[in-house]
Structure formats: C-alpha cells, structure tokens
Design a protein around this motif. Structure first.
Motif, PDB file in Angstrom:
ATOM      1  N   ASN A  21      24.368  41.502   6.203  1.00  0.00           N
ATOM      2  CA  ASN A  21      23.008  42.066   6.256  1.00  0.00           C
ATOM      3  C   ASN A  21      22.862  42.845   7.544  1.00  0.00           C
ATOM      4  O   ASN A  21      23.586  42.608   8.506  1.00  0.00           O
ATOM      5  N   ALA A  23      20.077  43.756  10.396  1.00  0.00           N
ATOM      6  CA  ALA A  23      18.749  43.341  10.858  1.00  0.00           C
ATOM      7  C   ALA A  23      17.912  44.566  11.234  1.00  0.00           C
ATOM      8  O   ALA A  23      18.360  45.423  12.002  1.00  0.00           O
ATOM      9  N   ILE A  25      14.647  43.864  12.287  1.00  0.00           N
ATOM     10  CA  ILE A  25      14.137  43.186  13.489  1.00  0.00           C
ATOM     11  C   ILE A  25      15.188  42.135  13.831  1.00  0.00           C
ATOM     12  O   ILE A  25      15.561  41.318  12.977  1.00  0.00           O
ATOM     13  N   LYS A  26      15.701  42.188  15.041  1.00  0.00           N
ATOM     14  CA  LYS A  26      16.898  41.419  15.397  1.00  0.00           C
ATOM     15  C   LYS A  26      16.575  40.009  15.851  1.00  0.00           C
ATOM     16  O   LYS A  26      15.557  39.773  16.531  1.00  0.00           O
ATOM     17  N   TYR A  27      17.498  39.125  15.544  1.00  0.00           N
ATOM     18  CA  TYR A  27      17.525  37.794  16.142  1.00  0.00           C
ATOM     19  C   TYR A  27      18.379  37.928  17.404  1.00  0.00           C
ATOM     20  O   TYR A  27      19.562  38.260  17.328  1.00  0.00           O
ATOM     21  N   SER A  46      13.212  37.286  12.596  1.00  0.00           N
ATOM     22  CA  SER A  46      14.006  38.490  12.348  1.00  0.00           C
ATOM     23  C   SER A  46      13.870  38.873  10.879  1.00  0.00           C
ATOM     24  O   SER A  46      13.454  38.048  10.050  1.00  0.00           O
ATOM     25  N   SER A 135      29.829  37.212  10.651  1.00  0.00           N
ATOM     26  CA  SER A 135      29.590  35.765  10.646  1.00  0.00           C
ATOM     27  C   SER A 135      28.524  35.426   9.595  1.00  0.00           C
ATOM     28  O   SER A 135      28.583  34.370   8.970  1.00  0.00           O
ATOM     29  N   GLY A 167      25.929  27.683  12.971  1.00  0.00           N
ATOM     30  CA  GLY A 167      25.704  28.246  14.305  1.00  0.00           C
ATOM     31  C   GLY A 167      25.392  29.728  14.231  1.00  0.00           C
ATOM     32  O   GLY A 167      24.958  30.321  15.215  1.00  0.00           O
ATOM     33  N   SER A 168      25.612  30.360  13.068  1.00  0.00           N
ATOM     34  CA  SER A 168      25.279  31.778  12.919  1.00  0.00           C
ATOM     35  C   SER A 168      23.872  31.896  12.330  1.00  0.00           C
ATOM     36  O   SER A 168      23.654  31.563  11.159  1.00  0.00           O
ATOM     37  N   SER A 170      22.152  34.654  11.762  1.00  0.00           N
ATOM     38  CA  SER A 170      22.007  35.723  10.773  1.00  0.00           C
ATOM     39  C   SER A 170      22.513  35.277   9.402  1.00  0.00           C
ATOM     40  O   SER A 170      22.143  35.863   8.378  1.00  0.00           O
ATOM     41  N   ALA A 171      23.345  34.228   9.361  1.00  0.00           N
ATOM     42  CA  ALA A 171      23.818  33.706   8.070  1.00  0.00           C
ATOM     43  C   ALA A 171      22.659  33.156   7.246  1.00  0.00           C
ATOM     44  O   ALA A 171      22.708  33.181   6.007  1.00  0.00           O
ATOM     45  N   ASP A 307      23.858  46.297  15.657  1.00  0.00           N
ATOM     46  CA  ASP A 307      23.864  44.873  15.972  1.00  0.00           C
ATOM     47  C   ASP A 307      24.672  44.677  17.251  1.00  0.00           C
ATOM     48  O   ASP A 307      24.744  45.585  18.057  1.00  0.00           O
ATOM     49  N   ALA A 308      25.292  43.519  17.402  1.00  0.00           N
ATOM     50  CA  ALA A 308      26.032  43.265  18.643  1.00  0.00           C
ATOM     51  C   ALA A 308      27.406  43.908  18.550  1.00  0.00           C
ATOM     52  O   ALA A 308      28.419  43.238  18.394  1.00  0.00           O
TER      53      ALA A 308
END
Ligand code: PMV
Length: 354
Positions: A21, A23, A25-27, A46, A135, A167-168, A170-171, A307-308
């Motif tokens: 996905n 984003a 609006i980002k996490y 997000s 991730s 731990g992700s 965005s998952a 993203d990152a």
C-alpha cells in the motif's frame, strides 16, 4: 460457551497473495516498537491506498511437530509461480520465524492450537526495502498464508491486527483493498473507508534506487520524536487527514494530490531533522520531484509521495498515466517505472505454488 475460533478447513499447503500500500497520510513515529507486544502504537492515524501489482506472494506448508521452520526467499516471483527458492538473508529469516512463533502462540487461544512447523517460501513482485512497503505486503501475506495453512479463515480485521503484531504498522492496512485507515476506533486494526471499485487511481513508482535502504523504518520511527518539527507535524495532521478523507469521498483529485504531496514531503522533513538525521532521498528523488512539478505546470494532474526510501510514487488518474509514465521513463535517474493502481484485498488458495 466456548467462543474460541474454530478452524474452517483442514490444515494444508496454501499460497497467499497480499498487496502493498502507499500511504497518503503516513505512519511515522510509534510508541511501542520493542518486544512482543500487540504491535506498534502510532502517534497518528494514517491512510493509504492499497496497490494491485506490487504484492507479496507467500506459500506455507505444514511440517511435523518438532520441525524447525524453513524459510525460503524467492526473487521477484512472476505471477505467483517460481520454483527458484533460495536461502533467505539471516535477519529476514529471524523476523519471519518470530512472527511464525507469534502465530502459533495466537493459535493457542483458538479451538485448534497448532504446534507444527512451517515451510515458507515468499517473495515480492517488486524491489524490497526500497520504500514500497514490502514489510506491509510481506507480513500480511505471511500472516494470511500461515493462518490458512493452520486451517483458519481470518476476517480482514483479524488479519489486520495479527499482521500488525509483526511490528510493521503499515501491514495493518494491507488487509483490505481500496482506501484504508489505521488505527480505527480501538487502535488494533485498520478499517476500510472506500473499496477498490469506488475510485481507481494510478501509482507510477519511479524507481531510482533498488538497493535496501540504509536506515530501517523501525529506526526512523524511533528517531521521529527527536525532530523539533514532530510536534507541529502532529498538530497539523488532523486537518491534513480530513482533507485527504474528504477529497477521496468527493473524488476531488487536485485536493487529494495537494494534501498527499505536502504529506510526502513532511515525512522526510521529520526524517532529515531527526537526531541522528535520516536521509532517504537520492539525487534521483529530486529529479523526479522536479519532473512532477513540471507535469503540473503543463496541465497534467500528477502528485508525488515517498515512503521511507528514495523511490517516488507518482499518483495520477488513469487517463493521464501514459503521459506521466512517458515523462518519468525519460529521466536519467529512473531505472524503471512500476505501473500500479488501486488494488483489492489479499487472497489465498490451496496448494504451495512457490
Ligand atoms: O510498516 P513500517 O513499520 O515498516 O513503517 C513504514 C511507514 C511508512 O511506510 C514510511 C509510512 C506508511 O504509513 O506506510
């Protein structure tokens, strides 16, 4: 009354596919990144668009009790079919095995606890760790494959919460198609706000770098609060989220793009001003950002977000995708353009295909 989840079918080999996905609006920044909690607790809500072509494919087969989990990595499997499984990098194996342990642990609360091992073969249809949320799709595909392999049919909500426990964060959003917000009311899972048929948009990913990023998003989340701009960012986010939501609901592409590009830059403003700073951009990122501004000056509605990582997601409407792609592929720093669009939910089927 025993309300433990019942298995829906016999355990056995399965293959799951889960979308990545992007984003809007980002996490960025989380409270609980350590340990084996239920997963990270974000500072802000997000909102993302689920993708179609960028996905992870994961086969899971049961192994007898007492077996070690086997993890195989498949390089960019095409259409879900590839037999070229390789040994996976150690850090990836460790993270995957930890999540399988969590899923076995979760099954202990169900009517069919699972104590066997898994043979996992997994890969992405796109470059990993390069700002294309591998991730998100990877842990969602793993969660779906392992749970179906144990015999369970998860609801999207359950899939969302369990995938996030990897731990992700965005998952959590890859459990649905269309447009998805996380967290919803109780904080565990994400919620769909529009399905994939509501509005089809394109995401042309200008790939300017294919190597893994040097600072993981986990480290980026950890450092975010050290930026002097983090508090002002949080203060501005409710308003920006509302702009994105109402542009989506009103199908107002210019209003959406405006907020999305502002937010894409904001994440990197925080990253670059964190201590120590995180620079995800490369010269190619700047070249693509300039080309997107030129496209707009020429009357083409295209907006960028990252993203990152260094790669740039250029969001546009289907009618403009050809023209946008033509402009992006002509740039010296663009290795290739991945053409993607709004996608549907994860799926699984019987049989280990990888
Ligand atoms: O899902 P994580 O924990 O790898 O965090 C990734 C966050 C970003 O992709 C940078 C932004 C987002 O909301 O997807």
């Amino acid at each position: 009354m025993n309300s433990a989840l019942e298995p829906a079918h016999e355990p056995g080999p399965v293959t799951a596919e889960a979308p990545s996905n992007i984003a809007f609006i980002k996490y960025w920044g989380a409270r609980d990144l350590e340990g084996d909690s239920e997963g990270p607790v974000p500072f802000n809500r997000s909102l993302s668009m689920t993708l179609d072509a960028c996905r992870s494919i994961c086969s899971a087969s049961p192994l007898p009790e007492g077996s070690d989990d086997e993890i195989h990595w498949v390089q960019e499997p095409a259409g879900g079919r590839s037999s070229a499984a390789e040994e996976a990098p150690p850090a990836f194996v460790e993270r995957t095995k930890r999540h399988l342990d969590r899923l076995r642990e979760w099954s202990r609360q169900t009517a069919a606890p699972y104590a066997g091992g898994f043979r996992i073969a997994t890969g992405n249809t796109f470059p990993s760790a390069a700002g294309i949320a591998s991730s998100a799709s990877g842990f969602t595909a793993l969660t779906l494959a392992a749970s179906a392999c144990m015999g369970f049919d998860l609801t999207p909500r359950m899939l969302s919460a369990l995938s996030r426990s990897s731990g992700s964060g965005s998952a959590a959003r890859s459990a649905w198609g269309g447009y998805v917000e996380w967290p919803d009311g109780d904080g565990n899972a994400a919620v769909q706000i529009l399905d994939e048929r509501a509005w089809e948009l394109c995401d042309l990913v200008a790939v300017v770098e294919t190597g893994a990023k040097k600072v993981s998003s986990r480290d980026g989340h950890r450092r975010a609060t050290s930026s002097p701009y983090f508090a002002p960012r949080l203060a501005a986010l409710d308003g920006r989220l509302e702009r994105v939501r109402s542009a989506l609901c009103g199908r107002d592409f210019e209003a959406l793009g405006d907020a999305v590009e502002e937010e894409g830059i904001d994440l990197h403003l925080i990253a670059m001003s964190s201590r120590p700073p995180v620079y995800y951009w490369s010269p190619g990122t700047i070249e693509v950002l300039a080309a997107v501004r030129e496209l707009r000056a020429d009357g083409v509605a295209a907006y960028a977000t990252m993203d990152a990582g260094a790669n740039v997601h250029v969001i546009c409407q289907p009618a403009d995708a050809g023209q946008v792609e033509e402009r992006l592929v002509a740039l010296g720093s663009v290795e290739r353009v991945l053409r993607d669009r709004t996608g549907g939910p994860p799926v699984w089927r019987g049989g280990a295909e990888l």
